[in-house]
Design an enzyme around this catalytic site. Structure first.
Site, short mmCIF file in Angstrom:
data_model
loop_
_atom_site.label_atom_id
_atom_site.label_comp_id
_atom_site.label_asym_id
_atom_site.label_seq_id
_atom_site.Cartn_x
_atom_site.Cartn_y
_atom_site.Cartn_z
N ASP A 48 -11.52 66.52 74.65
CA ASP A 48 -10.83 65.87 75.77
C ASP A 48 -10.57 66.90 76.85
O ASP A 48 -10.56 68.10 76.58
CB ASP A 48 -9.50 65.26 75.31
CG ASP A 48 -8.56 66.31 74.72
OD1 ASP A 48 -7.71 66.80 75.46
OD2 ASP A 48 -8.70 66.64 73.52
N ILE A 95 -1.31 68.32 74.65
CA ILE A 95 -1.11 68.32 76.11
C ILE A 95 -1.66 67.03 76.69
O ILE A 95 -2.87 66.80 76.71
CB ILE A 95 -1.76 69.55 76.75
CG1 ILE A 95 -1.19 70.83 76.11
CG2 ILE A 95 -1.52 69.56 78.25
CD1 ILE A 95 0.32 70.94 76.17
N GLY A 132 -8.77 70.90 73.87
CA GLY A 132 -8.69 70.27 75.17
C GLY A 132 -9.20 71.22 76.24
O GLY A 132 -8.81 72.39 76.29
N GLU A 189 -12.42 67.59 61.22
CA GLU A 189 -12.95 68.87 61.67
C GLU A 189 -13.61 69.67 60.56
O GLU A 189 -14.32 70.65 60.85
CB GLU A 189 -11.83 69.69 62.32
CG GLU A 189 -11.29 69.07 63.60
CD GLU A 189 -10.09 69.80 64.16
OE1 GLU A 189 -9.91 69.74 65.39
OE2 GLU A 189 -9.32 70.41 63.37
N MET A 205 -3.82 73.66 69.11
CA MET A 205 -2.55 73.76 68.41
C MET A 205 -2.51 74.76 67.24
O MET A 205 -1.48 74.85 66.58
CB MET A 205 -2.13 72.37 67.91
CG MET A 205 -1.92 71.37 69.04
SD MET A 205 -1.47 69.71 68.46
CE MET A 205 0.16 70.02 67.76
N GLU A 206 -3.60 75.48 66.99
CA GLU A 206 -3.60 76.36 65.81
C GLU A 206 -4.14 77.77 66.04
O GLU A 206 -3.78 78.70 65.30
CB GLU A 206 -4.44 75.73 64.67
CG GLU A 206 -3.91 74.45 64.10
CD GLU A 206 -4.38 73.22 64.86
OE1 GLU A 206 -3.68 72.20 64.81
OE2 GLU A 206 -5.45 73.30 65.52
#
Length: 232
Positions: free
Chosen positions: A197, A152, A78, A12, A173-174
């Site tokens: 995704d 997830i 996601g 990233e 997640m962040e």
């Protein structure tokens, strides 16, 4: 102006890191910060590591060490909004934890004790992101991004998030941990991520396949935002 840019993973940040001129590197506590210029704008690029604790630790180091005026969180996410596909862009108007629960004490779902129910992104940064989206002719959705220490991947956690946060457009997640730290330091932030995704039972397969696509798209967005800042 100095812009802080935060990504969790090597994939990233690598494209942005390669574009930094006069690059210098600072390492501490498992985090890496790269400083220099992109498009004539002073930047400090953080590779934080994955998850809320790593993101909070890294963001604190970034703000203390490099003292950016604003923060952009980039990378992958996601998709939850039905109109989103791989490579599309999400821009936060606010972020919340999806795995925090102190509702027994009267707080909202996702609200941490003593904190706002949501952390609001900066309107000026949102506007810059929307201008960049229009210039690049990308499909994008603006809205609520939710964060937690879980990838997830399955019907049950996805259903829980959709039920609890029906307005959520993306999950990762962040971002909320980053926003939480920015809130404490009174530093404006925005989340600009690309979809790797669609959060479902096969999302781990899509993520592995399309992370590079998301990284390229999010990098394009950050560069476009920096170019607009340089022109002002």
């Amino acid at each position: 102006m100095k812009v802080g840019i935060i990504g969790a993973m090597e994939q990233e940040v690598t494209l942005l890191r390669d574009r930094i001129e006069n690059r210098q590197t600072f390492q501490r506590a498992g985090c890496e910060i790269y400083t220099g210029q992109i498009n004539g704008v002073d930047v400090a690029l953080l590779k934080s590591g994955i998850g809320k604790v790593s993101a909070a630790l890294g963001t604190t180091l970034l703000l203390e060490h490099s003292k950016p005026d604003v923060v952009i969180n980039t990378g992958s996410a996601g998709g939850l909004a039905p109109s989103l596909n791989v490579g599309d862009i999400v821009v936060s108007d606010e972020v919340r934890y999806h795995d925090a629960d102190v509702t027994a004490f009267g707080y909202e779902p996702g609200q941490m004790a003593g904190c706002p129910a949501a952390f609001a992104a900066d309107e000026k940064l949102i506007a810059l992101a929307q201008e960049a989206i229009a210039d690049l002719q990308l499909n994008a959705v603006r809205g609520l991004v939710v964060s937690g220490d879980a990838f997830i991947n399955g019907a049950e956690p996805l259903a829980r998030i959709r039920t609890t946060f029906p307005k959520a457009i993306a999950v990762e997640m962040e971002a909320t941990a980053i926003a939480h730290v920015c809130h404490q330091f009174a530093v404006p932030f925005v989340v600009v991520r690309a979809i790797s995704d669609v959060a479902d039972k096969a999302s781990h397969l899509s993520f592995d396949e399309f992370l590079s696509v998301a990284a390229q798209q999010s990098t394009r967005m950050v560069e476009a935002i920096l170019a607009k800042l340089a022109a002002r």
